[in-house]
Design a protein around this motif. Structure first.
Motif, PDB file in Angstrom:
ATOM      1  N   TYR A  90      -0.642  -2.311  -0.458  1.00  0.00           N
ATOM      2  CA  TYR A  90      -1.893  -1.620  -0.767  1.00  0.00           C
ATOM      3  C   TYR A  90      -2.451  -1.083   0.543  1.00  0.00           C
ATOM      4  O   TYR A  90      -2.449  -1.798   1.558  1.00  0.00           O
ATOM      5  N   GLU A 136      -9.380  -7.724  -4.708  1.00  0.00           N
ATOM      6  CA  GLU A 136     -10.404  -8.671  -4.236  1.00  0.00           C
ATOM      7  C   GLU A 136     -10.986  -8.242  -2.889  1.00  0.00           C
ATOM      8  O   GLU A 136     -11.361  -9.077  -2.059  1.00  0.00           O
ATOM      9  N   GLU A 193      -4.264  -0.341 -12.219  1.00  0.00           N
ATOM     10  CA  GLU A 193      -4.704  -0.937 -13.485  1.00  0.00           C
ATOM     11  C   GLU A 193      -5.706  -0.026 -14.206  1.00  0.00           C
ATOM     12  O   GLU A 193      -6.822  -0.443 -14.526  1.00  0.00           O
ATOM     13  N   TYR A 353      -4.020 -17.188  -0.683  1.00  0.00           N
ATOM     14  CA  TYR A 353      -3.495 -16.893  -2.017  1.00  0.00           C
ATOM     15  C   TYR A 353      -2.491 -17.936  -2.516  1.00  0.00           C
ATOM     16  O   TYR A 353      -1.887 -17.775  -3.563  1.00  0.00           O
TER      17      TYR A 353
END
Ligand code: GAL
Length: 995
Positions: A90, A136, A193, A353
């Motif tokens: 990303y 996030e 998404e 994570y």
């Protein structure tokens, strides 16, 4: 060349068998008739250079690791060593633009560096640049200034289009020269998404299409455009905005780590969904659960790791393979850190994570489990071509044993086996019917049973090709295979105590067994029959075949690097690319053969026995450049001892350090001059959420303050009996209010884990006593700790939710005459363009630059003369104080010693802390919420060979004050490492930034 001609040539070449792997005839091979495509796919897999590839990817965010190139390279090398062939990345629009009209891709914002490193290492890249990414992160990756653009984001409204177009155009230009085959980029994702246009959501597909058109128009014509669909419902498979390659994402165990042993079931609908959505196109997962994020007040990342551990990886990832997923990227594979103000409200500083590679870059058991799977998929070229023949419990004698059987056109069979209920945690013994060249056989045939532990999955193979050999079947799993000295070497494994059986046809009757005798072999009727329960290492040699059987614990410690230089592409498989088998080390990064020498590089965490299975031409081995004394092990490997050379380092003791300290809330002092602050003079806003009271709009973002703490000061004269404040700061935010220098109180909203989900705003009435109100100017000062801008998952401009004072009312007759607001120095024109717009907030010490290296704290108090000047003594009243200290590190060059700042949490006292190391904000702590108390200070930001400047602030939200009960530096690992020093990132100090 036009598509029909090329296509004809490709088909002709296929018919002639010109390619190593068969491209199925009549398959699309190319997508959407795109004749310039270099990356293509059909119903089974991606093709690169007409070779099939199982895309085995892992997500990594360079911007969550600002230590830069060498740090990224370390993570990529670790991924590659475990068999990942792809990194999914990303990019974050917001970190590249402080102000509309500016774009900055330098340093940790670089695209080029990511692609260069990947190219150099031979690892592929999937680019996911949004514009919206979720992740996030603050505003889901949107820039703070976008909150002021009056257009619905993620639609085709003009204001929004104008905002993202320059960014996406730049991204395309960066990617263009790095498209496969000139570079490593094999796919680019549009949006994240996302849902198409609907009656309630106009302009979405149009916008999606525009992003795709922008990529294409700027030269991205060789790689497919993808999209990730969280509901696996086929969004953007067709229609406006349709992508070339549909991909889905899934997080089956969710994000609540508080019950870390409670699993969901595997998704048994994947196969049917593929059939329904796009059966002619390969099945691809853009994100599959690699771990979990954790919210403020959450259970902490060790619990997340437990929920999503190696067993999870074993069962859930194999379920994906069973569903013919041939493109899988694990989100996250390395999570990193929400340094600065990168977090959005539901997460705290660490973005560890519970991933396979932890935040301090150490490797986990899950990493090793994934390595076994990646090696298997890499070596098993028949697997991606296989189709499902059955998927139920019918092949086993036990109702709880669920098997998906797949078979390839070459006649190979794969049986993906698991318990049919993830609640089962005990062993099940079973027989299984498998289809072999000799017909259906119930295995094991020669005694004993197969075993599956609870939460275990296994892949049995039949008619499995390795080199010029075939396994008739194996109930031990295949780890990998390679060819060494014209011998086909296959590695099998099973848990210790599990019975295995494997049969291999051979013309030789003599089998040489060495190593552990828990495995035996006998030649019978033209085959070698291998049986037993693995323990350690057994090798069996016959003819030009070698079988290595490991117990699983041993298998996890072995590596299979391809020999450097032998093949540059990550998708070539043995025997095209020679490789070696290496057992023992914590990490093997590289293996290079030069003449009769083998040079290995890697990392150790203890003194290690090294085993090498390689060509007999290898006569000498070096480890990180040092020659090794070699012997032969019982199972025939070349063996040496690798001494662990790094001593546990001395880490400076912060309790004995000299601390300098200073008040950081001069704003409440009499006569504080805020005349240079921005006057909050707006009386209306175009945002969806309107003020809840008061003449002026006080939202910090309206005045260019998007990140970190903000302060508002309301002036009034005349009588007042109190103030009503509605303050909004995101879940788990906090604020304190003062009238002049009198503390009114604090509120920290509700923990998001509280019943009802928590609140991101509070409304409070603070009463004044007559004595508190002075004649002349009175000031109400409101300090707000925001937890970031919201994400925008639902396309409702949620990220524009106000931060700061949402509404106000002065009680008792008068009104405020003027409000002044303050945030990070310079707002959208902040001076620190190196660390970027998200680093600083607006507390006094930040505006002053006290967090920066070289800040002259000459007039600050010192613990040398004032023993209260220490964060462990803290404050005795509500307020904010900053504490500075320096410390030296002198770690050896061949070491990887991650350092973290460790706090003792005291939930009973309410305070918030910000941590700055060498000018970089690397922690936000809330005593009320936790859970994070260990804050990694990554090498690169931290100078491992010189001096470091640390600042911690304490904001006591309690009238009685607060302290950090204990604060210490700790090393979270001690690795003898082959990687070059990460080196301290060049970043400006006080003199440059506050001239
Ligand atoms: C996905 C999303 C990612 C990230 C993830 C949870 O749904 O695409 O951006 O938010 O969830 O970590």
């Amino acid at each position: 060349m036009k598509w029909p001609l090329l296509s004809a040539l490709v088909l002709a070449a296929q018919q002639l068998g010109a390619f190593s792997y068969n491209v199925p005839q009549g398959s699309p091979g190319f997508y959407h008739g795109n004749s310039s495509a270099a990356v293509t796919f059909d119903a089974h897999s991606v093709f690169l250079d007409n070779k099939r590839l199982f895309v085995f990817g892992g997500e990594f965010h360079p911007w969550r690791a600002p230590s830069g190139k060498q740090f990224w390279r370390d993570v990529f090398e670790k991924m590659k060593a475990a068999g990942f062939n792809t990194v999914s990345v990303y990019f974050h629009w917001g970190i590249s633009t402080a102000k509309q009209g500016t774009l900055d891709f330098n340093f940790y914002r670089s695209h080029t560096d990511v692609y260069e490193i990947a190219k150099d290492l031979g690892i592929l890249v999937i680019v996911r640049a949004g514009p919206y990414v979720n992740a996030e992160t603050n505003a889901g990756g949107f820039p703070g200034w976008l909150t002021n653009v009056p257009a619905l984001a993620r639609t085709n409204q003009t204001g929004y289009t104008n905002a993202w177009m320059p960014y996406i155009t730049s991204v395309a230009k960066f990617v263009e020269p790095f498209q496969y085959p000139n570079g490593p980029v094999i796919a680019i994702q549009s949006e994240n998404e996302f849902a198409p246009t609907s009656s309630t959501g106009p302009g979405r597909s149009e916008y999606m299409q525009l992003v795709e058109n922008t990529y294409r128009a700027n030269g991205l014509t060789k790689i497919p455009i993808t999209h990730n669909d969280p509901r696996i419902s086929g969004r953007f498979v067709s229609g406006l905005g349709a992508v070339d390659l549909y991909t889905w994402d899934e997080y089956p165990n969710g994000f609540d780590c508080s019950n870390p042993t409670v699993w969901d079931q595997v998704d048994t609908t994947l196969i049917a969904k593929h059939k329904k959505i796009d059966p002619d196109v390969m099945w691809a997962s853009a994100e599959f659960q690699g771990g979990s994020f954790d919210p403020w007040g959450g259970s902490g990342y060790d619990a997340c790791y437990q929920l999503l551990n190696d067993q999870f990886a074993n069962v859930f990832y194999k379920n994906n393979y069973a569903a013919q997923t041939a493109y899988q990227s694990l989100y996250m594979t390395y999570g990193g850190t929400n340094w600065g103000n990168l977090a959005e409200p539901t997460v705290y500083t660490s973005y560890d994570y519970g991933a396979p590679i932890r935040e301090d870059r150490t490797l986990t058991g899950k990493y090793s489990e994934i390595k076994l799977q990646a090696y298997f998929l890499h070596a098993s070229t028949d697997f991606v071509m296989s189709t499902i023949t059955s998927s139920d419990t019918s092949l086993s004698d036990k109702g709880q044993v669920f098997t998906t059987a797949l078979s390839s056109p070459n006649g190979a069979g794969f049986y993906v086996i698991r318990q049919n209920d993830n609640a089962i945690t005990s062993r099940t013994n079973f027989q299984l019917k498998v289809n072999t060249t000799a017909g259906v056989v119930t295995v094991p045939q020669f005694g004993g049973t197969n075993s599956l532990e609870g939460r275990e999955s296994k892949i049995f193979v039949t008619n499995y090709t390795f080199g010029s050999n075939k396994l008739t079947y194996s109930t031990a799993e295949v780890m990998t295979w390679t060819s060494i000295d014209n011998t086909d070497v296959i590695v099998l494994y099973a848990l210790s105590g599990h019975t295995i059986e494997a049969i291999i046809p051979t013309t030789t009757a003599n089998v040489t067994l060495s190593g552990s005798t828990s495995i035996t072999a006998k030649a019978s009727k033209g085959s070698v029959i291998i049986t037993g329960t693995p323990s350690g290492v057994t090798t069996l040699s016959f003819g030009s075949t070698k079988i290595i059987v490991f117990d699983k614990a041993t298998a996890l410690t072995w590596w299979n690097p391809r020999l450097t230089g032998a093949g540059k592409t990550p998708y070539d498989v043995a025997p095209d690319v020679p490789s070696v088998l290496i057992g023992g080390p914590y990490l093997v990064r590289n293996a290079t053969q030069v003449g009769s020498g083998l040079a290995l590089t890697g990392d150790l965490n203890v003194t290690t026995t090294l085993d090498v299975i390689a060509s007999t031409t290898i006569k000498s081995i070096t480890w990180n450049g040092k020659s090794l004394k070699l012997s032969r092990s019982a199972f025939g490997s070349l063996r040496a001892t690798l001494p662990f050379g790094v001593k546990t380092p001395a880490v400076p003791n912060l309790k004995d350090a000299t601390w300098l300290c200073e008040d950081s809330l001069p704003e409440i002092k009499d006569g504080f001059d805020d005349s240079s602050w921005v006057t909050a003079n707006k009386t209306s806003t175009l945002r969806p959420l309107q003020p809840t009271g008061g003449k002026f709009v006080l939202y910090a973002d309206e005045y260019g303050f998007h990140y970190g703490n903000t302060i508002a000061r309301g002036h009034f004269t005349g009588n007042a009996t109190g103030v009503k404040l509605n303050v909004q700061g995101g879940l788990n935010f906090g604020y304190s209010a003062w009238l002049n220098n009198k503390f009114l109180g604090s509120n920290q909203g509700t923990n998001q884990h509280a019943a009802g989900g928590g609140a991101d705003q509070t409304t409070d009435t603070w009463n004044f006593t007559a004595a508190d109100v002075k004649p002349g100017d009175n000031v109400v000062t409101v300090v707000v700790d925001t937890t970031g801008l919201n994400e925008d998952q639902e396309v409702d401009d949620l990220f524009k939710t106000p931060r700061g004072v949402r509404g106000y009312q002065l009680l008792g007759g008068s009104d405020f005459s003027v409000w002044k607001v303050q945030g990070n120095l310079g707002g959208e024109d902040g001076p620190d363009t190196t660390r970027g717009p998200l680093n600083e907030g607006g507390l006094f010490f930040e505006r002053q630059g006290a967090h920066l290296p070289g800040f002259p704290a000459t007039n600050w108090s010192s613990s040398a003369t004032d023993s209260t000047c220490s964060p462990t003594v803290g404050l005795t009243a509500a307020g904010i104080k900053a504490y500075r200290t320096t410390f030296n590190l002198n770690f050896p060059v061949n070491s990887d010693i991650p350092i973290a700042l460790n706090f003792t949490r005291t939930p009973a006292s309410s305070y918030r802390t910000i941590i700055y190391i060498n000018g970089w904000q690397f922690g936000r702590f809330s005593s009320k919420d936790g859970p994070q108390t260990l804050f990694p200070l990554p090498e690169g930001i931290l100078n491992h060979q010189g001096s470091n400047e640390l600042l911690v602030s304490i904001w006591s939200l309690d009238a009685h004050g607060a302290k950090i009960a204990d604060i210490e530096l700790v090393n979270t690992a001690n690795i003898d490492s082959s990687q070059p020093l990460i080196g301290t990132v060049p970043s400006p100090g006080f003199t440059e930034l506050r001239p």
